[in-house]
Scaffold this motif. Structure first.
Motif, PDB file in Angstrom:
ATOM      1  N   ASP A 401       0.835  -1.207  -0.056  1.00  0.00           N
ATOM      2  CA  ASP A 401      -0.090  -0.006   0.117  1.00  0.00           C
ATOM      3  C   ASP A 401       0.912   1.420  -0.050  1.00  0.00           C
ATOM      4  O   ASP A 401       2.196   0.868  -0.026  1.00  0.00           O
ATOM      5  N   VAL A 402       0.139   2.390  -0.137  1.00  0.00           N
ATOM      6  CA  VAL A 402       0.944   3.713   0.105  1.00  0.00           C
ATOM      7  C   VAL A 402       0.312   4.682   1.103  1.00  0.00           C
ATOM      8  O   VAL A 402      -0.960   4.410   1.570  1.00  0.00           O
ATOM      9  N   THR A 403       1.139   5.456   1.720  1.00  0.00           N
ATOM     10  CA  THR A 403       0.598   6.416   2.584  1.00  0.00           C
ATOM     11  C   THR A 403      -0.127   7.633   1.984  1.00  0.00           C
ATOM     12  O   THR A 403       0.127   8.012   0.854  1.00  0.00           O
ATOM     13  N   PRO A 404      -1.470   7.826   2.499  1.00  0.00           N
ATOM     14  CA  PRO A 404      -2.377   8.789   1.633  1.00  0.00           C
ATOM     15  C   PRO A 404      -1.999  10.001   1.814  1.00  0.00           C
ATOM     16  O   PRO A 404      -2.173  11.241   1.080  1.00  0.00           O
ATOM     17  N   LEU A 405      -1.139  10.603   2.898  1.00  0.00           N
ATOM     18  CA  LEU A 405      -0.872  12.032   3.247  1.00  0.00           C
ATOM     19  C   LEU A 405       0.772  12.020   3.641  1.00  0.00           C
ATOM     20  O   LEU A 405       1.176  11.083   4.037  1.00  0.00           O
ATOM     21  N   SER A 406       1.465  13.184   3.274  1.00  0.00           N
ATOM     22  CA  SER A 406       2.836  13.426   3.549  1.00  0.00           C
ATOM     23  C   SER A 406       2.707  13.649   4.921  1.00  0.00           C
ATOM     24  O   SER A 406       1.954  13.868   5.685  1.00  0.00           O
ATOM     25  N   LEU A 407       3.845  13.061   5.528  1.00  0.00           N
ATOM     26  CA  LEU A 407       4.105  13.229   6.999  1.00  0.00           C
ATOM     27  C   LEU A 407       5.685  13.825   7.110  1.00  0.00           C
ATOM     28  O   LEU A 407       6.319  13.560   6.733  1.00  0.00           O
ATOM     29  N   GLY A 408       5.561  14.691   8.014  1.00  0.00           N
ATOM     30  CA  GLY A 408       6.739  15.375   8.534  1.00  0.00           C
ATOM     31  C   GLY A 408       6.832  16.149   9.837  1.00  0.00           C
ATOM     32  O   GLY A 408       5.785  15.906  10.886  1.00  0.00           O
ATOM     33  N   THR A 409       7.754  16.866  10.151  1.00  0.00           N
ATOM     34  CA  THR A 409       7.926  17.648  11.221  1.00  0.00           C
ATOM     35  C   THR A 409       8.185  19.094  11.160  1.00  0.00           C
ATOM     36  O   THR A 409       8.335  19.555   9.926  1.00  0.00           O
ATOM     37  N   GLU A 410       8.008  19.815  12.359  1.00  0.00           N
ATOM     38  CA  GLU A 410       8.115  21.254  12.197  1.00  0.00           C
ATOM     39  C   GLU A 410       9.638  21.628  12.132  1.00  0.00           C
ATOM     40  O   GLU A 410      10.405  21.084  12.836  1.00  0.00           O
ATOM     41  N   VAL A 411       9.997  22.734  11.182  1.00  0.00           N
ATOM     42  CA  VAL A 411      11.302  23.195  11.070  1.00  0.00           C
ATOM     43  C   VAL A 411      11.407  24.726  11.283  1.00  0.00           C
ATOM     44  O   VAL A 411      10.028  25.426  11.484  1.00  0.00           O
ATOM     45  N   SER A 412      12.583  25.489  11.191  1.00  0.00           N
ATOM     46  CA  SER A 412      12.391  26.977  11.867  1.00  0.00           C
ATOM     47  C   SER A 412      11.512  27.638  10.845  1.00  0.00           C
ATOM     48  O   SER A 412      11.469  27.310   9.464  1.00  0.00           O
ATOM     49  N   GLY A 413      10.856  28.691  11.372  1.00  0.00           N
ATOM     50  CA  GLY A 413      10.097  29.341  10.757  1.00  0.00           C
ATOM     51  C   GLY A 413       8.527  28.804  10.369  1.00  0.00           C
ATOM     52  O   GLY A 413       7.825  29.136   9.503  1.00  0.00           O
ATOM     53  N   ASN A 414       8.122  27.635  11.147  1.00  0.00           N
ATOM     54  CA  ASN A 414       6.887  26.976  11.105  1.00  0.00           C
ATOM     55  C   ASN A 414       6.608  26.461   9.863  1.00  0.00           C
ATOM     56  O   ASN A 414       5.652  26.210   9.330  1.00  0.00           O
ATOM     57  N   ASN A 423       1.948   8.846  -1.032  1.00  0.00           N
ATOM     58  CA  ASN A 423       2.068   7.974  -2.147  1.00  0.00           C
ATOM     59  C   ASN A 423       3.253   7.117  -2.109  1.00  0.00           C
ATOM     60  O   ASN A 423       3.748   6.458  -2.986  1.00  0.00           O
ATOM     61  N   THR A 424       3.932   7.244  -0.916  1.00  0.00           N
ATOM     62  CA  THR A 424       5.183   6.339  -0.605  1.00  0.00           C
ATOM     63  C   THR A 424       4.763   4.848  -0.074  1.00  0.00           C
ATOM     64  O   THR A 424       3.642   4.545   0.740  1.00  0.00           O
ATOM     65  N   THR A 425       5.134   3.944  -0.959  1.00  0.00           N
ATOM     66  CA  THR A 425       4.952   2.490  -0.546  1.00  0.00           C
ATOM     67  C   THR A 425       5.124   2.124   1.003  1.00  0.00           C
ATOM     68  O   THR A 425       6.326   2.503   1.412  1.00  0.00           O
TER      69      THR A 425
END
Length: 618
Positions: A401-414, A423-425
């Motif tokens: 399957d793939v991930t439906p949404l991008s995932l990440g974290t906060e960096v400087s400047g919000n 859509n990464t497997t």
């Protein structure tokens, strides 16, 4: 009793649910106690009992404020979500937010106000599906593959797992609905054979409450999702509501009365709209006829297919736009799609089929698989593979399957720093390195987000934690490795680790759902209480029915007897009449009361009807 190896596949739908099992080298879709292959995802609370499934739906018009449906539209969401706010306006039941901004459904049960989470209500539906399977198989079921919308967020997937856990199920895998449907299609087309070449398939899944599009490559039993798109808040319910609003306005115009605030009238009209929608898939016109809809007014109206299509045309077109987006995400030309497979009851709408066929230049749509059962079918196949029950045809089945949404974290400047793009497997693990931004910084905060926006506040916050006790050092010298890992269920784990010689610290966001461990434990206890209450009610009904059957059987036996004197018949007739009147006036009596009254009547009958002692009444 239990063969824990047996596993079932459950399609937990917004409007209907379905359960299947692999046996005798094929999938069996299991019928419920009403003989239906799908069961309404509906729970109702009455004065003395709880109903689930068909029984709940059947009494909805009489008890709208305590009949809950669409719980899937709330699961894993916040009360403040715009979609929740818009839905609340249409539902006859009450939804409130708790102190943590979680939605709670308010009902009156046994004269007491109770508040349920969407997970708890979904677990009740899952318990019903589990019981349906157990009755059919004659054994206890513990393991299951449960399906979710492809566009479900991490929180929604985890909340679904929580619901299954409350229902006493061990979730072998959370499987997305279009992928499950693709498995059903693949087996139907015999695409698991090694001799069959690669096929690119688009699954168009339009159900009662959600819409998913998935593009897959299928080759030799490998099902690889290339891209997904969709809307977790679009389906047959929305088409019904467009028709409902039309008739509410028409009633207001014709009779100068607003029925929108009357829950019973609205529910009766909603049921009629759903029926009309189904009829319009086959006929060009139908009628709405409801006796005494509001304040004694009988309502009669006609609706054409053209009118229904016009009311929903923007929604239908948005479905095609979603298909375009899915293809664009992987830069695939629509002419390279081998098959377009229809899944979900709402794909029976002719206009939806017409628009989709036009987009694919007149290509014939694949309607071979049952749209309401395909998801449960695929889930049952996957359950068999994971439990070791599969035969040689499916044992090597692989679903990527793939991930439906991008995932990440906060960096400087919000800003949102994407670690795993959409859509990464999956399953997948990716990481990124971050540095401290101040001298001697001892604490690093990590916020975990999902979404496609540049600013973090425009995305969905999944969770946050802090990595503490970092060694003092100049800014930029302390390196933190943040790792995002998505398992086969699409559920996310995040860890942060300080990389320096000899010193490592890490922490994980284990949960993305809305319930704490303590809350789950309490709900499980409540579920046991409901089970006890339900069983007690069944025993009570059985005691009442046993008494009632005894009365009517004895009365018939007495009336047709040639051996009894007229005076005895008259006396017994009075006793039977008295017993029937008591039953009719005491439908909620305790078991001991029914049994005592039955014993009293038995004693009278034993004295006056020859040869009755020892006779068993079936």
């Amino acid at each position: 009793m239990a063969n824990n190896k047996v596993a079932v596949g459950i399609d937990l739908g917004t409007t209907y649910s379905c359960v299947g099992v692999w046996q005798h080298d094929r999938v069996e879709i299991i019928t419920n106690d009403q003989g239906n292959r799908t069961t309404p995802s509906c729970v109702a609370f009455a004065a003395t009992e709880r109903f689930i499934g068909d029984a709940a739906r059947n009494q909805a018009a009489l008890n709208p404020v305590n009949t809950i449906f669409d719980a899937k539209r709330l699961i894993g969401r916040r009360f403040s979500d715009s979609t929740v706010k818009s839905d609340v306006k249409l539902w006859p039941f009450k939804v409130v937010g708790d102190s943590d901004d979680r939605p709670k459904i308010v009902v009156n049960y046994r004269g007491v106000e109770k508040r349920f989470s969407p997970e708890e209500l979904s677990s009740m539906v899952l318990i019903k599906m589990r019981e349906i399977a157990e009755k059919y198989l004659g054994k206890e079921i513990q393991n299951a593959v449960v399906t979710v919308s492809a566009r479900f967020s991490n929180s929604q997937r985890q909340a679904t797992k929580d619901a299954a856990r409350i229902a006493g199920l061990n979730v072998l895998r959370i499987l997305v609905e279009p992928t499950a449907a693709a498995v059903a299609y693949g087996l139907d087309q015999k695409l698991t054979s090694s001799s069959v070449g690669q096929r690119t398939v688009l699954i168009f899944d339009l159900g009662g409450g959600s819409f998913d599009v998935s593009l897959l490559q299928i080759k030799k039993g490998n099902f690889k999702v290339l891209a997904t798109a969709g809307d977790t808040h679009l389906g047959g319910e929305d088409f019904d509501n467009r028709l409902l609003n039309h008739f509410v306005e028409e009633f207001k115009s014709k009779h100068r009365k607003d029925i929108s605030r009357n829950a019973k009238s609205l529910r009766r009209l909603k049921n009629a709209c759903e029926k009309a929608k189904r009829i319009l898939s086959h006929n060009a016109m139908t009628t709405i006829d409801i006796d005494s809809l509001y304040e004694g007014i009988d309502y009669h109206a006609k609706v054409t297919r053209a009118k229904f299509e016009n009311l929903n045309l923007d929604l239908f077109r948005s479905c095609v736009d979603t298909v375009k987006k899915c293809l664009q995400d992987v830069e695939m030309d629509k002419n390279n799609v081998d098959d377009v497979v229809l899944v979900g009851g709402s794909t029976r709408i002719p206009k939806v089929q017409q628009l989709l066929q036009q987009f694919f230049n007149g290509k014939e749509l694949c309607k071979n698989i049952n749209p309401e059962e395909a998801v449960a079918y695929g889930a049952a196949v996957q359950a068999a593979v994971l439990s070791g029950e599969a035969n040689h045809n499916i044992k090597n089945l692989m679903l990527l399957d793939v991930t439906p949404l991008s995932l990440g974290t906060e960096v400087s400047g919000n800003l949102m720093d994407v670690i795993i793009p959409r859509n990464t497997t999956v399953p997948v693990s990716m990481q990124n390195f971050f540095s401290t931004v101040r001298d001697d910084q001892k604490v690093v905060g990590v916020g975990v987000y999902e979404g496609e926006r540049t600013r973090v506040e425009d995305n969905n916050l999944l969770g946050e934690f802090e990595l503490r006790d970092l060694p003092p050092a100049p800014r930029g010298k302390v390196k933190i490795c943040i790792t995002f890992t998505i398992d086969g269920d699409g559920v996310l784990n995040v860890s942060a680790e300080h990389e320096s010689s000899g010193l490592k610290k890490s922490i994980k966001i284990i949960r993305g759902g809305t319930l704490t461990e303590e809350e789950i434990e309490n709900i499980v206890k409540n579920a046991e209480q409901f089970k006890t209450e339900d069983e007690e009610f069944k025993r009570k009904v059985n005691a009442m029915v046993a008494f009632e059957d005894y009365v009517y059987n004895r009365r018939e036996e007495t009336e047709t007897s040639c051996m009894l004197e007229a005076s005895v018949k008259k006396m017994l007739s009075y006793s039977f009449k008295e017993a029937i009147e008591w039953i009719n006036s005491n439908r909620n009596a305790e078991i001991c009361e029914y049994e005592y009254k039955k014993q009293q009547l038995e004693a009278i009958c034993n004295r006056h009807i020859p040869g009755i002692e020892g006779i068993k009444i079936e």
